[in-house]
Enzyme design. Sequence first.
Site, short mmCIF file in Angstrom:
data_model
loop_
_atom_site.label_atom_id
_atom_site.label_comp_id
_atom_site.label_asym_id
_atom_site.label_seq_id
_atom_site.Cartn_x
_atom_site.Cartn_y
_atom_site.Cartn_z
N ASP A 17 2.21 2.16 3.33
CA ASP A 17 3.22 1.26 3.91
C ASP A 17 4.62 1.78 3.70
O ASP A 17 5.49 1.62 4.56
CB ASP A 17 3.16 -0.13 3.25
CG ASP A 17 1.83 -0.82 3.40
OD1 ASP A 17 1.14 -0.55 4.39
OD2 ASP A 17 1.50 -1.64 2.52
N HIS A 19 0.87 -1.18 0.00
CA HIS A 19 0.00 0.00 0.00
C HIS A 19 0.91 1.24 0.00
O HIS A 19 2.02 1.19 0.53
CB HIS A 19 -0.86 0.07 1.26
CG HIS A 19 -1.74 -1.10 1.51
ND1 HIS A 19 -1.27 -2.30 2.00
CD2 HIS A 19 -3.10 -1.24 1.40
CE1 HIS A 19 -2.29 -3.13 2.16
NE2 HIS A 19 -3.40 -2.52 1.81
N ASP A 69 -4.39 -13.72 -2.05
CA ASP A 69 -3.74 -13.35 -0.80
C ASP A 69 -3.76 -14.59 0.09
O ASP A 69 -4.83 -15.05 0.52
CB ASP A 69 -4.46 -12.19 -0.12
CG ASP A 69 -4.01 -10.84 -0.66
OD1 ASP A 69 -3.17 -10.82 -1.56
OD2 ASP A 69 -4.52 -9.82 -0.17
#
Length: 436
Positions: A102, A99, A295
Site C-alpha cells: 500500500d 500492507h 476489521d
Amino acid sequence: MTYFPTIEKIKFEGKETENPFAFRYYNPEEMVLGKTMKDHLRFSVAYWHTFVNDGADPFGQGVNQRTWLTDDPMKTAKNRVEASFELFEKLGVEYFCFHDMDVAPFGESLEEFFKNLDEIVELIAKKMEETGVKLLWNTADRHSNPVYVNGAASSNNADVFAISAAQVKKGIDISKKLGGENFVFWGGREGYESLINTDMKLEEENIARLYKMVIDYSNEIDHGDLVFLLEPKPKEPMKHQYDFDAATSMAFLQKYDLTDRFKLNLEANHATLAGHTFEHEIQVARNYDALGSLDANQGDMLLGWDTDEFPTDLYSVMLTIYEVLENGGIAPGGINFDAKVRRTSFEMEDLVLAHIAGMDTFARGLKAAAKLKEDRFFEKIKEERYASYQEGIGADILSNQTNLKLLTEYALKQKNVQNKSSHIEYIKSKLNDYLV
C-alpha cells in the site's frame, strides 16, 4: 499541500446537527462504563481501501477522484503519506493500518521494493512523531504479486516461500521501527483451487513453519511484545482458504502450538462469507481467549463476495461491541475500518463522510451495548434458560459429580420432561428497544 482543504477537524455536534462533517454520536471524551469512547473503540483507518483503492470493479475502470495521484509512483506514495495523516488528524483517529504494498511501489525487484519501503517508512515515522498517530498493525501483502499465484508460505515453490519469508521479515522490521502493536497475517492465497494437485498437510505445515520463524525473529530483535494476528476468510481469492473461520483458525493455532503469540483479527464481511455473524466469530475467539482486533465493515447479503461496505448496521454493531465489552476491551487491538466507499461515492469528501458514518455507528452501538450490560439483559435471559444446571442433576453434571450409569438411573425415573419456550420473538423485540 492540503488534500482536504475544505474540511476542518471533525467535531462532535450532537444528533440534532445538520452539518454532515460533524459527529452526531461519537464524542471521543464521553465516558461509557468508566472509559472514554475513544479508548473503548480505538479507531483505525485502513490505508489500502482509503488511499489505494481506485473504485474499479470487474465491469469498469476506476472512478475515484484522488488529488495525490501523479505519474511517478514514488511521488504518489509520498503524497499518500501526507494525505493520510491529514485525514487521520481531521477525523481524530489515533491509529492506522497498512500492507507493505500500500505504502510503496514494488518496482522491478524485491531489493528495489525494500529500498522504496525504507524511504516511505522514514516519512511515515516522521509524521507519526509529529501527530501522535500510532500504528495499530501492518502486514505483508503476499497475494498481489504474480509470484504468489500458487500461494505464499503454502506455495509449492520453495523459492516463493523464501520471498514470502523475506517480505514478512521486512514487515516485522518496519513494525519495530514504527512501534506497531500487532502484525497481521491474512493468507489471501494460502489455500487451494483444487485438492487434486494439493498436498494440504505439507502446505499447512509450511505456513506453521513460517509463523514459528516470525516468533523467533521478533524475539531476536527485541520486539517480543508484538501480537501476531491471524485473519480468517473462507474464500476469495482461493476457492478454499485454510483460515476458513475463527474455529478453523484456532484449531490450526492449537495444533501447531502457536496460541501464546497469536490471536485473531476478525472481519465482519469475512464472517458472513463463512456463513456466520460477526458476533459469532468474536464469541468463538473470546472462548479461546484469542480476540485480537477487528476489521469493521459489512457485506451486502444480496451479493456473494467481499463488498467491504462501511458499517452502518446498528443492530449488528451493537452486538459486536457487546462482545468486545464482554472481552474486557479490544486493546492492544482496535476497530479498523477495513471498508471502502461505494463506486458511486467517488469524491474526496466521501472518504471523510464514510468514516464519520462508521464512527457514529460504532458510538451508538457502544452506548446501546453498555446499557445491555448495565441491565444484564443477556445474563438474565441465560440464567433463566439454563436454570436447570444450578441444582440437582444439572449441578452434578457441571461439577463432574456424575457418570453415564448415574445419569441413566436418573433418566429412567423421568416420566414427563417439560421444556420451556424460549420466547425468542419477544426477546428480539425487547432487544430492539436498546437501538432507539
